[in-house]
Design a protein around this motif. Structure first.
Motif, mmCIF file in Angstrom:
data_model
loop_
_atom_site.group_PDB
_atom_site.id
_atom_site.type_symbol
_atom_site.label_atom_id
_atom_site.label_comp_id
_atom_site.label_asym_id
_atom_site.label_seq_id
_atom_site.Cartn_x
_atom_site.Cartn_y
_atom_site.Cartn_z
ATOM 1 N N LYS A 37 0.839 -1.207 0.000
ATOM 2 C CA LYS A 37 0.000 0.000 0.000
ATOM 3 C C LYS A 37 0.869 1.249 0.000
ATOM 4 O O LYS A 37 1.909 1.289 0.670
ATOM 5 C CB LYS A 37 -0.886 0.011 1.252
ATOM 6 C CG LYS A 37 -2.008 -0.988 1.166
ATOM 7 C CD LYS A 37 -2.767 -1.102 2.469
ATOM 8 C CE LYS A 37 -3.659 -2.336 2.409
ATOM 9 N NZ LYS A 37 -4.154 -2.754 3.713
ATOM 10 N N ARG A 38 0.392 2.212 -0.717
ATOM 11 C CA ARG A 38 1.113 3.486 -0.705
ATOM 12 C C ARG A 38 0.449 4.392 0.342
ATOM 13 O O ARG A 38 -0.782 4.424 0.432
ATOM 14 C CB ARG A 38 1.016 4.130 -2.083
ATOM 15 C CG ARG A 38 2.126 5.115 -2.324
ATOM 16 C CD ARG A 38 2.062 5.682 -3.710
ATOM 17 N NE ARG A 38 2.575 4.793 -4.739
ATOM 18 C CZ ARG A 38 2.606 5.124 -6.029
ATOM 19 N NH1 ARG A 38 2.153 6.295 -6.418
ATOM 20 N NH2 ARG A 38 3.077 4.287 -6.929
ATOM 21 N N VAL A 39 1.247 5.080 1.103
ATOM 22 C CA VAL A 39 0.687 6.010 2.101
ATOM 23 C C VAL A 39 1.238 7.406 1.846
ATOM 24 O O VAL A 39 2.449 7.609 1.778
ATOM 25 C CB VAL A 39 1.035 5.590 3.554
ATOM 26 C CG1 VAL A 39 0.502 6.617 4.557
ATOM 27 C CG2 VAL A 39 0.488 4.205 3.865
ATOM 28 N N ILE A 40 0.308 8.331 1.664
ATOM 29 C CA ILE A 40 0.687 9.746 1.607
ATOM 30 C C ILE A 40 0.226 10.300 2.949
ATOM 31 O O ILE A 40 -0.966 10.224 3.264
ATOM 32 C CB ILE A 40 -0.056 10.481 0.475
ATOM 33 C CG1 ILE A 40 0.130 9.769 -0.867
ATOM 34 C CG2 ILE A 40 0.371 11.942 0.400
ATOM 35 C CD1 ILE A 40 -0.882 10.204 -1.919
ATOM 36 N N ALA A 41 1.148 10.800 3.755
ATOM 37 C CA ALA A 41 0.749 11.306 5.074
ATOM 38 C C ALA A 41 1.246 12.737 5.249
ATOM 39 O O ALA A 41 2.433 13.020 5.082
ATOM 40 C CB ALA A 41 1.310 10.408 6.166
ATOM 41 N N GLU A 42 0.313 13.608 5.531
ATOM 42 C CA GLU A 42 0.655 15.013 5.831
ATOM 43 C C GLU A 42 0.335 15.189 7.308
ATOM 44 O O GLU A 42 -0.831 15.081 7.695
ATOM 45 C CB GLU A 42 -0.226 15.981 5.023
ATOM 46 C CG GLU A 42 -0.387 15.618 3.569
ATOM 47 C CD GLU A 42 0.542 16.370 2.652
ATOM 48 O OE1 GLU A 42 1.416 17.093 3.160
ATOM 49 O OE2 GLU A 42 0.394 16.219 1.436
ATOM 50 N N MET A 43 1.358 15.455 8.110
ATOM 51 C CA MET A 43 1.130 15.450 9.561
ATOM 52 C C MET A 43 1.443 16.821 10.199
ATOM 53 O O MET A 43 1.402 17.831 9.534
ATOM 54 C CB MET A 43 1.932 14.316 10.178
ATOM 55 C CG MET A 43 1.731 13.005 9.401
ATOM 56 S SD MET A 43 2.287 11.493 10.161
ATOM 57 C CE MET A 43 3.985 11.769 10.521
ATOM 58 N N TYR A 99 9.817 17.715 13.916
ATOM 59 C CA TYR A 99 9.034 18.104 12.745
ATOM 60 C C TYR A 99 9.888 18.840 11.710
ATOM 61 O O TYR A 99 11.067 19.066 11.925
ATOM 62 C CB TYR A 99 7.870 19.006 13.183
ATOM 63 C CG TYR A 99 6.875 18.310 14.086
ATOM 64 C CD1 TYR A 99 5.897 17.472 13.554
ATOM 65 C CD2 TYR A 99 6.909 18.490 15.468
ATOM 66 C CE1 TYR A 99 4.978 16.838 14.382
ATOM 67 C CE2 TYR A 99 5.988 17.852 16.302
ATOM 68 C CZ TYR A 99 5.023 17.035 15.756
ATOM 69 O OH TYR A 99 4.115 16.407 16.560
ATOM 70 N N GLY A 100 9.250 19.260 10.628
ATOM 71 C CA GLY A 100 9.959 20.037 9.609
ATOM 72 C C GLY A 100 8.967 20.529 8.567
ATOM 73 O O GLY A 100 9.132 20.271 7.377
ATOM 74 N N LEU A 101 7.928 21.228 9.050
ATOM 75 C CA LEU A 101 6.871 21.605 8.104
ATOM 76 C C LEU A 101 7.099 22.999 7.511
ATOM 77 O O LEU A 101 7.514 23.131 6.365
ATOM 78 C CB LEU A 101 5.504 21.480 8.792
ATOM 79 C CG LEU A 101 4.269 21.640 7.920
ATOM 80 C CD1 LEU A 101 4.369 20.844 6.636
ATOM 81 C CD2 LEU A 101 3.015 21.238 8.662
ATOM 82 N N THR A 102 6.831 24.055 8.303
ATOM 83 C CA THR A 102 7.063 25.400 7.762
ATOM 84 C C THR A 102 8.011 26.168 8.679
ATOM 85 O O THR A 102 8.217 25.801 9.836
ATOM 86 C CB THR A 102 5.768 26.232 7.626
ATOM 87 O OG1 THR A 102 5.364 26.723 8.914
ATOM 88 C CG2 THR A 102 4.644 25.437 6.994
ATOM 89 N N GLY A 103 8.530 27.246 8.136
ATOM 90 C CA GLY A 103 9.371 28.138 8.922
ATOM 91 C C GLY A 103 9.517 29.438 8.166
ATOM 92 O O GLY A 103 9.270 29.489 6.950
ATOM 93 N N ALA A 104 9.890 30.483 8.900
ATOM 94 C CA ALA A 104 10.118 31.764 8.230
ATOM 95 C C ALA A 104 11.324 32.444 8.858
ATOM 96 O O ALA A 104 11.660 32.196 10.020
ATOM 97 C CB ALA A 104 8.881 32.650 8.353
ATOM 98 N N VAL A 105 11.952 33.286 8.043
ATOM 99 C CA VAL A 105 13.067 34.095 8.538
ATOM 100 C C VAL A 105 12.772 35.540 8.167
ATOM 101 O O VAL A 105 12.482 35.838 7.007
ATOM 102 C CB VAL A 105 14.408 33.659 7.889
ATOM 103 C CG1 VAL A 105 15.549 34.517 8.419
ATOM 104 C CG2 VAL A 105 14.687 32.184 8.149
ATOM 105 N N GLY A 130 4.011 20.877 2.092
ATOM 106 C CA GLY A 130 4.205 19.612 2.796
ATOM 107 C C GLY A 130 5.570 19.583 3.451
ATOM 108 O O GLY A 130 6.504 20.245 2.989
ATOM 109 N N GLY A 131 5.688 18.780 4.531
ATOM 110 C CA GLY A 131 6.883 18.908 5.349
ATOM 111 C C GLY A 131 7.794 17.700 5.379
ATOM 112 O O GLY A 131 7.502 16.652 4.811
ATOM 113 N N GLY A 169 5.551 14.397 7.824
ATOM 114 C CA GLY A 169 4.870 13.631 6.783
ATOM 115 C C GLY A 169 5.786 12.882 5.859
ATOM 116 O O GLY A 169 6.967 12.657 6.160
ATOM 117 N N THR A 170 5.208 12.497 4.713
ATOM 118 C CA THR A 170 5.949 11.652 3.764
ATOM 119 C C THR A 170 6.578 12.495 2.650
ATOM 120 O O THR A 170 6.765 12.023 1.535
ATOM 121 C CB THR A 170 5.019 10.583 3.173
ATOM 122 O OG1 THR A 170 3.791 11.215 2.786
ATOM 123 C CG2 THR A 170 4.714 9.478 4.159
#
Ligand SMILES: NC(=O)c1ccc[n+]([C@@H]2O[C@H](COP(=O)([O-])OP(=O)(O)OC[C@H]3O[C@@H](n4cnc5c(N)ncnc54)[C@H](O)[C@@H]3O)[C@@H](O)[C@H]2O)c1
Ligand SMILES: N[C@@H](CCC=O)C(=O)O
Length: 515
Positions: free
Chosen positions: A281-287, A442-448, A485-486, A491-492
């Protein structure tokens, strides 16, 4: 020919005509509350004994609607319907499949305020947040339709003399779509139509905390011409029925968006090959996320403060992209912190039905209690600068909360709170800021926020997140412009609204013919 993709503009509510139209939509939706929505399997409407009631988080006495609760037996029926529809849907031309999405986009655009009004009622989104959610759903329909058209013929590969090689994409099979409460239209619709336009059929399991918006969307897709059985709506039953389909041997792929804990569990369960299963099975996970804004010493400090406030408190911090950590260079720390506190105190918290409300409630009692308990933890781990109070008598309201002087390893700097809470930490150097920013699972979003080109370039390489923004906040990705996506436990590594997203829902086939 379709016109090139452009994202849906946001509504300008300062124009009285627009504001009046939105008030009218809210009034209309008010007359539609409390209805019962059936499960839809192969076009058949099914009402079960057990129900899930969706309530307004700003007014917990108000029922938004009632959905039937799925069972394992109905999950089996949905699987049969989806498998049977797959045999015909996979043969429908990509262009014809894309046309269903384009028609749905046009219909949704015409009913934009109505859908946004449902979002106000069902999840407590203030006007602008609801409008952005609906606009994003339209964008997904428009963007993925075009992308499918461009992928229809596959991708050219080389051929030798006397040989003809072709490389093209075929659908996977039946997909399970599991969506979160916080973008109950955009993410639910985006993940669903990406799977459908690529030729798959799906079982949609929307969040039990937002099943009505999903029911409305499924109706719209039917009206747009989607054949029966391609999209099966199976709400209710949470973990038990969800896991049953995850483990079903005929489930081909799972597209999940939600928390890390649930995503990891699904990933694990999906990896087990069941008796009779013919594929992996393929899993696309956005966490989840634990997203940070870094403020450099040479920076526009007003922009920094505005960005932190908007990213931390938009939709009550209930975004995977929300800024929950502010990492500020010591030279400008006090100034940024005091401006953020000042701006936060000006935010209007209240009923999202009011145009002037910036922040509505959080989604439910469980979330409310969890966020309030993190606020208690925050009081031990840092200095409470503003907020910290909640009121759950009518709805689930929590004041936007700022903590100062929090250690990078503190729980409120490491764990996803998913509420209106931001923690400040002070750093001496830009290198240290990057180290702290990267120091979560984690590693989703960030800003500078910086005027220092060398620092921005360093962050471009070293700030390990899927969506990195310079001199703006860390929320508000636009489909087709900021593929979303992160990394790591976010996520994946897939990118919703990006140029390669649809490929995750297909498999590539090579055909080589000798002449
Ligand atoms: N990375 C992204 O793009 C993204 C986008 C939106 C939200 N999120 C994340 O989602 C979370 C918030 O949403 P939520 O509270 O709805 O998340 P959640 O994990 O509680 O629920 C997500 C979905 O999973 C279902 N579910 C719960 N347990 C299940 C199980 N055992 N098996 C199968 N399905 C199950 C729920 O019914 C819901 O539909 C946050 O962590 C947020 O960061 C991530
Ligand atoms: N795509 C949204 C976040 C989705 C998660 O909650 C953003 O960019 O702010």
């Amino acid at each position: 020919m379709t016109v090139p993709y452009k994202h849906e503009p946001f509504t300008n509510f300062t124009i009285e005509q627009e504001a009046a139209a939105f008030r009218q939509a809210l009034a209309y939706v008010e007359t539609q509350l409390g209805q019962v929505y059936p499960i839809i399997i192969g076009g058949k409407r099914i009402v079960t004994e057990e129900k899930v009631v969706s309530t307004n988080p700003a007014n917990k006495q108000q029922e938004v609607g009632v959905v039937s609760k799925a069972t394992k037996a109905l999950a089996d029926e949905a699987m049969e319907a989806a498998l049977s529809a797959f045999e015909t849907w996979k043969r429908v031309s990509p262009k014809a499949r894309a046309d269903v999405l384009l028609r749905a986009a046009a219909m949704l655009r015409r009913r934009k305020h109505e859908f946004s009004a449902w979002l106000v009622k069902e999840v407590g989104k203030p006007w602008k947040e609801a409008d952005a959610d609906t606009a994003e759903a339209i964008d997904f329909l428009e963007y993925y339709a075009r992308q499918m058209i461009s992928l229809a013929e596959g991708v050219p590969v080389l051929s030798r003399s006397g040989e003809s090689n072709r490389f093209f994409y075929v659908p996977l099979g039946v997909g399970l779509i599991i969506s979160p409460f916080n973008f109950p239209l955009a993410i639910m619709a985006g993940t669903t139509v990406a799977a459908i336009v690529t030729g798959n059929t799906v079982i949609l399991r929307p969040s039990d905390r937002a099943p009505i918006v999903a029911a409305k969307f499924v109706e719209l897709m039917e009206e747009a011409g989607l054949p029966q059985g391609v999209l099966n709506y199976l709400p209710g039953g949470e973990a038990e029925v969800g896991e049953y389909i995850v483990e079903h041997p005929q489930t081909r792929f799972i597209s999940f968006t939600g928390s890390r804990a649930v995503g990891c569990r699904i990933y694990e369960r999906a990896a087990i090959v069941q008796p009779g299963q013919k594929w992996l099975k393929r899993v696309i996970a956005e966490m989840g996320g634990k997203d940070a804004i870094i403020v450099d010493r040479d920076a526009d400090l007003e922009l920094a403060a505005q960005s932190i406030v908007a990213s931390a408190f938009g939709f009550s911090g209930q975004k995977c992209s929300a800024c929950s950590r502010a990492i500020v260079l010591e030279d400008v720390y006090d100034e940024v912190l005091s401006r953020v506190v000042e701006l936060t105190k000006q935010l209007k918290v209240g009923n999202p039905q009011e145009q002037s409300t910036f922040m509505g409630p959080v989604i439910d009692q469980v979330s409310y209690d969890k966020i309030m308990s993190y606020i208690e933890i925050g009081k031990q781990e840092g200095k409470l600068m503003t907020g910290g109070e909640g009121d759950d008598t009518t709805g689930f309201f929590i004041q936007p909360t700022v903590f100062a002087d929090v250690a990078p390893t503190a729980r409120i700097m490491q764990e996803e709170i998913f509420g209106p809470v931001v923690a400040f930490t002070k750093v001496r150097t830009f290198d240290e800021a990057l180290e702290v920013a990267n120091n979560t699972d984690y590693g989703l979003t960030g800003a500078v926020i910086s005027n220092n080109r060398a620092h921005l370039e360093k962050a471009r390489e070293e700030f390990h997140v899927g969506n990195l923004y310079f001199n703006r906040g860390c929320t508000g990705a636009i489909v087709g412009y900021h593929p979303f996506g992160g990394f790591n436990m976010s996520g994946t590594d897939s990118k919703a609204g990006g140029p390669d997203y649809l490929l995750l829902h297909m498999q590539a086939k090579t055909v080589s013919e000798m002449f």
